[in-house]
Structure formats: structure tokens, C-alpha cells
Design an enzyme around this catalytic site. Structure first.
Site, short mmCIF file in Angstrom:
data_model
loop_
_atom_site.label_atom_id
_atom_site.label_comp_id
_atom_site.label_asym_id
_atom_site.label_seq_id
_atom_site.Cartn_x
_atom_site.Cartn_y
_atom_site.Cartn_z
N LYS A 1 -39.19 10.38 -21.59
CA LYS A 1 -37.89 10.71 -22.21
C LYS A 1 -36.88 9.56 -22.06
O LYS A 1 -36.18 9.21 -23.02
CB LYS A 1 -37.35 12.00 -21.57
N THR B 1 -32.73 16.52 -19.18
CA THR B 1 -33.09 15.11 -18.97
C THR B 1 -32.52 14.67 -17.63
O THR B 1 -31.29 14.66 -17.46
CB THR B 1 -32.49 14.22 -20.09
N LYS C 1 -25.57 8.67 -19.62
CA LYS C 1 -26.38 9.16 -18.48
C LYS C 1 -27.83 8.70 -18.63
O LYS C 1 -28.44 8.16 -17.69
CB LYS C 1 -26.33 10.69 -18.43
N LEU D 1 -30.03 22.08 -18.22
CA LEU D 1 -28.79 21.80 -17.49
C LEU D 1 -28.38 20.34 -17.70
O LEU D 1 -29.17 19.51 -18.14
CB LEU D 1 -29.02 22.10 -16.01
N PRO D 2 -27.11 20.00 -17.35
CA PRO D 2 -26.62 18.66 -17.67
C PRO D 2 -27.39 17.52 -16.99
O PRO D 2 -27.78 16.56 -17.68
CB PRO D 2 -25.17 18.69 -17.19
P1 NAD Z 1 -24.24 20.99 -22.49
O1 NAD Z 1 -23.25 20.43 -21.54
O2 NAD Z 1 -23.82 21.40 -23.86
O3 NAD Z 1 -24.96 22.27 -21.81
C1 NAD Z 1 -25.22 22.39 -20.44
C2 NAD Z 1 -24.93 23.83 -20.06
O4 NAD Z 1 -25.31 24.04 -18.69
C3 NAD Z 1 -23.44 24.19 -20.16
O5 NAD Z 1 -23.28 25.30 -21.03
C4 NAD Z 1 -23.04 24.50 -18.71
O6 NAD Z 1 -22.07 25.54 -18.61
C5 NAD Z 1 -24.38 24.94 -18.14
N1 NAD Z 1 -24.45 24.86 -16.68
C6 NAD Z 1 -24.06 23.82 -15.87
N2 NAD Z 1 -24.32 24.13 -14.58
C7 NAD Z 1 -24.86 25.37 -14.57
C8 NAD Z 1 -25.32 26.24 -13.55
N3 NAD Z 1 -25.25 25.89 -12.25
N4 NAD Z 1 -25.80 27.45 -13.91
C9 NAD Z 1 -25.86 27.81 -15.21
N5 NAD Z 1 -25.44 27.04 -16.23
C10 NAD Z 1 -24.94 25.84 -15.91
O7 NAD Z 1 -25.44 19.94 -22.55
P2 NAD Z 1 -26.59 19.82 -23.67
O8 NAD Z 1 -26.17 18.89 -24.73
O9 NAD Z 1 -27.07 21.20 -24.00
O10 NAD Z 1 -27.71 19.04 -22.80
C11 NAD Z 1 -28.47 19.70 -21.79
C12 NAD Z 1 -29.56 18.75 -21.35
O11 NAD Z 1 -30.37 18.39 -22.47
C13 NAD Z 1 -29.05 17.43 -20.75
O12 NAD Z 1 -29.85 17.08 -19.66
C14 NAD Z 1 -29.17 16.45 -21.92
O13 NAD Z 1 -29.33 15.12 -21.47
C15 NAD Z 1 -30.42 16.99 -22.60
N6 NAD Z 1 -30.53 16.66 -24.04
C16 NAD Z 1 -29.47 16.83 -24.87
C17 NAD Z 1 -29.61 16.53 -26.24
C18 NAD Z 1 -28.46 16.70 -27.21
O14 NAD Z 1 -28.59 16.24 -28.37
N7 NAD Z 1 -27.36 17.33 -26.83
C19 NAD Z 1 -30.85 16.11 -26.73
C20 NAD Z 1 -31.93 16.00 -25.86
C21 NAD Z 1 -31.76 16.28 -24.50
#
Ligand code: NAD
Length: 301
Positions: free
Chosen positions: A170, A95, A245, A66-67
Site C-alpha cells: 500500500k 493504512t 501520512k 481508522l486514521p
Molecule cells: P476518516 O478520518 O474520514 O475516517 C476515520 C474514522 O475513524 C472517523 O470517522 C473517526 O471518527 C473514526 N475513529 C477514529 N478513532 C476511532 C476510535 N478510537 N474508535 C472508533 N472510531 C474512530 O478517514 P478515511 O478517509 O475514511 O481513511 C481511513 C483510513 O483509510 C486511513 O488509514 C486512510 O489512510 C485510508 N485510506 C483512505 C482513502 C481515502 O481516499 N480517503 C483511500 C485509501 C485508504
């Protein structure tokens, strides 16, 4: 052995991670608030469901991606804890801040669950390829089971320590990433002004002491690394808002711990500016265009 996996959060990262669980033969019940994400999960062999409750009701393992902290706290406290069987292993791969991770771990433990904070490093390419690095905070006896559950998505899994230690590792890692990307972008912008071909500079730096992941995997100038977001107008990848973030989490943790992180603070300020100008949805390597004074060439979003 086939497990029933509930996967919550199918965005840039979670989509590929859930797909790899399905590819490994697991039964994946997938939920996201976005219909497009659910459709992609269905195409990747997961079973889309209509709610968190439906996803977790008979799960062996629950994985969330999740975000940020508030989403994780809300989903665990209101929708997972109590709804999943108490034998289910709960793994949060988002994260988030250390305090929220420890709070969720406490709620899970009080209700009889094994829980781990298990954030990842590697970006969307590694999520799609099943080659993420996982940094785990958990009770020691749970680690073998956690490592096995993460295996279809992972290249390496480390136990960093007790609950919260995965998130601590992380945010330190991502502070390095933010600083090295900014350093790489400044050097590319300087190289251009000095009349150097930034693609030629890649050939040199990738084999010299300026080398880092920001250079070899996410080079901010299009061309040398065809899979890097710079080749698609900084679309997808790791959004600048997500990097901001993580830098804020690092600064918050540093202030609490009394650690001196001046480069982390400067990097946070520059990403704050890039986000404030309307580019938070672009990949974080797009900050190169701000340093080049070429933001007019970058689409907002
Ligand atoms: P993203 O915004 O693409 O995905 C998050 C998903 O969560 C979205 O599809 C959203 O609709 C869903 N969501 C939000 N609230 C929800 C709920 N209550 N129930 C169900 N689904 C819900 O974000 P991302 O890039 O996939 O990142 C996700 C996490 O991973 C973050 O914490 C980010 O910091 C971490 N992260 C991202 C990366 C990257 O390269 N993108 C790398 C490492 C870590």
C-alpha cells in the site's frame, strides 16, 4: 451465508464499506466516535452501537478503518483483542506503518485470532461502489476466508505476503499516486500558462502516455471527470493530510530499508508545505492551486 460483522471507523472510507456489507445481507454492528457517522451508517442499514466492545462481542468478522497506526494499536490492544470471540477474523483495512501492523498481528496471534493487514486502494468512490482493491498480509491458510469476507467491498483482493506485506504494498502504491498527482498538477499548471485549455489537455493525456489514475479518475482541474473532488472545491475524497501520512510512511520505510526514493522525498516535502499552509483537509489534488499560485481561491480546511 450471513455473518455478524463489527465495523469500527465509519469515516470517508469506512462509511461506504460498512454500507456495502449491509447491502450484501450481513448483520453489521457499527461503531465510530462521531455521531454523524453513526447516523449515516444507520441510514445505510447498519446497526449503530455505543462502543467497540458492544460491536465485537459476538462478531464473526471485525473490520477496522481508522486514521493511523496509533488508533489501530490502541483499539486492537485495548478494545478488540480479548473482547471479540477468539474465532473472529480480525481485518485492519486502515493504512498504517508496517511495524505497527506486525505488532498488532503478533498481539492477535498470541491471543489465538486470525488477523490480516488489508489496506485498500481506490478512494471514496470505490468504497461507495464496493470496488476497492485490497492488499493483504496474512498467514497463507487464512487467505480464502479473508477474501470471502472482503468480497462485498472489493473488485480485487491480493495476498501480498505475510503480516505487514499488505501495508508495504500500500505505501509503495501511494508513493506512486502522490508522485503522479504532483506530476499531473504541474503539467496542468504549465498547460494553463502555455494557453492550453486544461480540459482539452485531459482529452489528450487520457489517451496518451501521460495517462494515470490521477488523470482519468481524479483529474485536478474541474470538468473533465465529473466525480473528481476538483468539481466540489476539493472537498471529501482523499485528504492531503492522509496523503502526507502515507508519504511519510514510505520515507520512513525507505530510510529503514536503505532504498533510494528522491521523488518520494520531494513529493512529501511539497505535501508538507500544502498541509502547513492549512489545506490538509482538502482533497490531495487541491495541491494544484498551490502550484498555480491560486491558494486564495481554495478554502482552508
Ligand atoms: P476518516 O478520518 O474520514 O475516517 C476515520 C474514522 O475513524 C472517523 O470517522 C473517526 O471518527 C473514526 N475513529 C477514529 N478513532 C476511532 C476510535 N478510537 N474508535 C472508533 N472510531 C474512530 O478517514 P478515511 O478517509 O475514511 O481513511 C481511513 C483510513 O483509510 C486511513 O488509514 C486512510 O489512510 C485510508 N485510506 C483512505 C482513502 C481515502 O481516499 N480517503 C483511500 C485509501 C485508504
Amino acid at each position: 451465508m450471513t455473518h455478524k460483522i463489527a465495523f469500527i471507523g465509519l469515516g470517508n472510507m469506512g462509511g461506504g464499506m460498512a454500507a456495502n456489507q449491509a447491502k450484501a445481507g450481513q448483520q453489521v454492528a457499527a461503531f465510530d466516535l462521531s455521531q454523524a457517522a453513526l447516523d449515516r451508517a444507520a441510514a445505510a442499514g447498519c446497526t449503530p452501537v455505543a462502543s467497540v466492545a458492544e460491536a465485537v462481542k459476538d462478531a464473526d468478522v471485525v473490520i477496522t478503518m481508522l486514521p493511523a497506526g496509533p488508533h489501530v494499536l490502541k483499539v486492537y490492544s485495548e478494545q478488540i483483542i480479548g473482547a471479540a470471540p477468539s474465532t473472529a477474523l480480525l481485518l485492519d483495512c486502515s493504512t498504517i506503518d508496517v511495524d505497527t501492523a506486525r505488532k498488532v498481528a503478533g498481539l492477535a496471534r498470541d491471543a489465538g485470532y486470525a488477523f490480516a493487514d488489508a489496506p485498500v486502494s481506490g478512494g471514496t468512490m470505490a468504497a461507495d461502489a464496493g470496488t476497492l482493491a485490497f492488499m493483504v498480509g496474512c498467514d497463507e491458510p487464512d487467505f480464502a476466508r479473508i477474501e470471502a469476507a472482503l468480497e462485498p467491498m472489493s473488485r480485487a483482493t491480493f495476498r501480498a505476503g505475510d503480516h505487514g506485506a499488505g501495508q508495504a504494498a500500500k505505501i509503495c502504491n501511494n508513493m506512486i499516486l502522490g508522485i503522479t498527482m504532483l506530476g499531473t498538477c504541474e503539467a496542468v499548471a504549465l498547460a494553463e500558462k502555455l494557453g492550453l485549455d486544461p480540459a482539452k489537455m485531459f482529452d489528450i493525456v487520457a489517451k496518451s502516455s501521460g495517462q494515470s489514475w490521477s488523470v482519468t479518475t481524479y483529474y485536478p482541474w474541474p470538468g473533465p471527470v465529473p466525480t473528481a473532488p476538483s468539481n466540489r472545491n476539493y472537498d471529501g475524497g482523499f485528504a492531503a493530510a492522509m496523503m502526507l501520512k502515507d508519504l511519510k510512511l514510505a520515507q520512513g520505510a525507505a530510510a529503514k530499508a536503505g532504498a533510494s526514493t528522491p521523488l518520494g522525498a520531494q513529493t512529501e516535502a511539497l505535501f508538507q508545505m500544502f498541509n502547513g499552509l492549512g489545506y490538509g483537509g482538502r482533497d490531495f489534488s487541491g495541491i494544484l492551486q498551490m502550484l498555480r499560485g491560486k491558494l486564495d481561491e481554495l478554502e482552508k480546511g
